[in-house]
Design a protein around this motif. Sequence first.
Motif, PDB file in Angstrom:
ATOM      1  N   GLU A 113     -32.181  -0.095   5.551  1.00  0.00           N
ATOM      2  CA  GLU A 113     -31.035   0.636   6.081  1.00  0.00           C
ATOM      3  C   GLU A 113     -29.905  -0.353   6.285  1.00  0.00           C
ATOM      4  N   ASP A 114     -28.845  -0.205   5.500  1.00  0.00           N
ATOM      5  CA  ASP A 114     -27.754  -1.177   5.489  1.00  0.00           C
ATOM      6  C   ASP A 114     -26.447  -0.547   5.946  1.00  0.00           C
ATOM      7  N   ARG A 115     -25.708  -1.314   6.727  1.00  0.00           N
ATOM      8  CA  ARG A 115     -24.326  -0.976   7.077  1.00  0.00           C
ATOM      9  C   ARG A 115     -23.452  -2.149   6.648  1.00  0.00           C
ATOM     10  N   VAL A 116     -22.509  -1.866   5.745  1.00  0.00           N
ATOM     11  CA  VAL A 116     -21.649  -2.907   5.180  1.00  0.00           C
ATOM     12  C   VAL A 116     -20.217  -2.644   5.608  1.00  0.00           C
ATOM     13  N   HIS A 172     -26.558  -6.789 -10.954  1.00  0.00           N
ATOM     14  CA  HIS A 172     -25.589  -5.819 -10.449  1.00  0.00           C
ATOM     15  C   HIS A 172     -24.949  -6.326  -9.163  1.00  0.00           C
ATOM     16  N   SER A 173     -23.875  -5.654  -8.773  1.00  0.00           N
ATOM     17  CA  SER A 173     -23.203  -5.922  -7.503  1.00  0.00           C
ATOM     18  C   SER A 173     -22.966  -4.596  -6.800  1.00  0.00           C
ATOM     19  N   GLU A 174     -22.877  -4.644  -5.479  1.00  0.00           N
ATOM     20  CA  GLU A 174     -22.639  -3.453  -4.665  1.00  0.00           C
ATOM     21  C   GLU A 174     -21.625  -3.809  -3.586  1.00  0.00           C
ATOM     22  N   PHE A 175     -20.521  -3.052  -3.538  1.00  0.00           N
ATOM     23  CA  PHE A 175     -19.458  -3.346  -2.584  1.00  0.00           C
ATOM     24  C   PHE A 175     -18.991  -2.081  -1.892  1.00  0.00           C
ATOM     25  N   GLY A 197     -19.803   2.712 -11.102  1.00  0.00           N
ATOM     26  CA  GLY A 197     -19.794   3.995 -10.427  1.00  0.00           C
ATOM     27  C   GLY A 197     -19.591   3.845  -8.945  1.00  0.00           C
ATOM     28  N   VAL A 198     -19.222   4.935  -8.293  1.00  0.00           N
ATOM     29  CA  VAL A 198     -19.078   4.993  -6.839  1.00  0.00           C
ATOM     30  C   VAL A 198     -20.063   6.037  -6.326  1.00  0.00           C
ATOM     31  N   GLY A 245     -19.671   7.026   4.089  1.00  0.00           N
ATOM     32  CA  GLY A 245     -18.854   6.067   3.375  1.00  0.00           C
ATOM     33  C   GLY A 245     -19.113   6.123   1.875  1.00  0.00           C
ATOM     34  N   THR A 246     -18.684   5.081   1.178  1.00  0.00           N
ATOM     35  CA  THR A 246     -18.858   5.000  -0.274  1.00  0.00           C
ATOM     36  C   THR A 246     -19.327   3.606  -0.658  1.00  0.00           C
ATOM     37  N   LEU A 247     -20.073   3.537  -1.759  1.00  0.00           N
ATOM     38  CA  LEU A 247     -20.610   2.271  -2.254  1.00  0.00           C
ATOM     39  C   LEU A 247     -20.272   2.160  -3.739  1.00  0.00           C
ATOM     40  N   GLU A 248     -19.658   1.056  -4.122  1.00  0.00           N
ATOM     41  CA  GLU A 248     -19.258   0.836  -5.512  1.00  0.00           C
ATOM     42  C   GLU A 248     -20.283  -0.053  -6.215  1.00  0.00           C
TER      43      GLU A 248
END
Length: 232
Positions: free
Chosen positions: A45-48, A101-104, A83-84, A71-74
């Motif tokens: 469970e992540d909160r960025v 991959h990367s996630e922002f 993708g988002v 929220g949204t994750l790219e």
Amino acid sequence: MITLRPAGARGHFDFGWLDTRHTFSFGEYFDPEHMQFHALRVINEDRVQPGKGFGTHGHRDMEILTWVLSGTLEHRDSLGTHGVIRPGEAQVMSAGTGIRHSEFNPSASEPVHFLQIWILPGEPGLAPRYDQVAFSEDSLQNQLRLIASPDAADGSVKLFQDVRIYAARLDAGREVQAAIPPGRAGFLHVAKGSVTLNGTAMAAGDAARIEGEPSLTVAAGSPAEVLFFDLA
């Protein structure tokens, strides 16, 4: 038998830009009693924080499912996918022979809150691939909606493993039920709110292993969101 895994017993790290909680051993968190459950290997469970995220990194031989709670994750990856991901959308990535991959968090003001789930694949060395499916709000409300399965049934994303994952958003006072076939196990993760599972009280972040139970009833004491795993 229902074995509760309380939210507060999970591994927890706060890096400022990332607040993360691990239901199973992951990274620097190690607990030999919580390595995996059947093919379910990770629930993080992540909160960025806004404008932050995970730089490009690699994975192999894992089915990785992302479920955004707010929220949204790219996402970008070495397959050329961009993708988002938003609430109500399931994203799956088969790491297979190798993927990067990367996630922002693309927002300048809003944190993103999401679950990342790892499933051990049925076999190693699969071709890497990506898929993303959006589910209507109505299909998730007060019912268990299949979001991932080995045969992509009912519009779900495909997993290369005999696992079926369901999501439900429950109004207070509503309940959902599911049968668990003989020889299979269940796992319930409460993402939001509070519920009872066959009479056992659970709050946000709690999880439960379900073994030897022919069926389950999840009743919401407050507005809730849950994920249910049907595991071989």
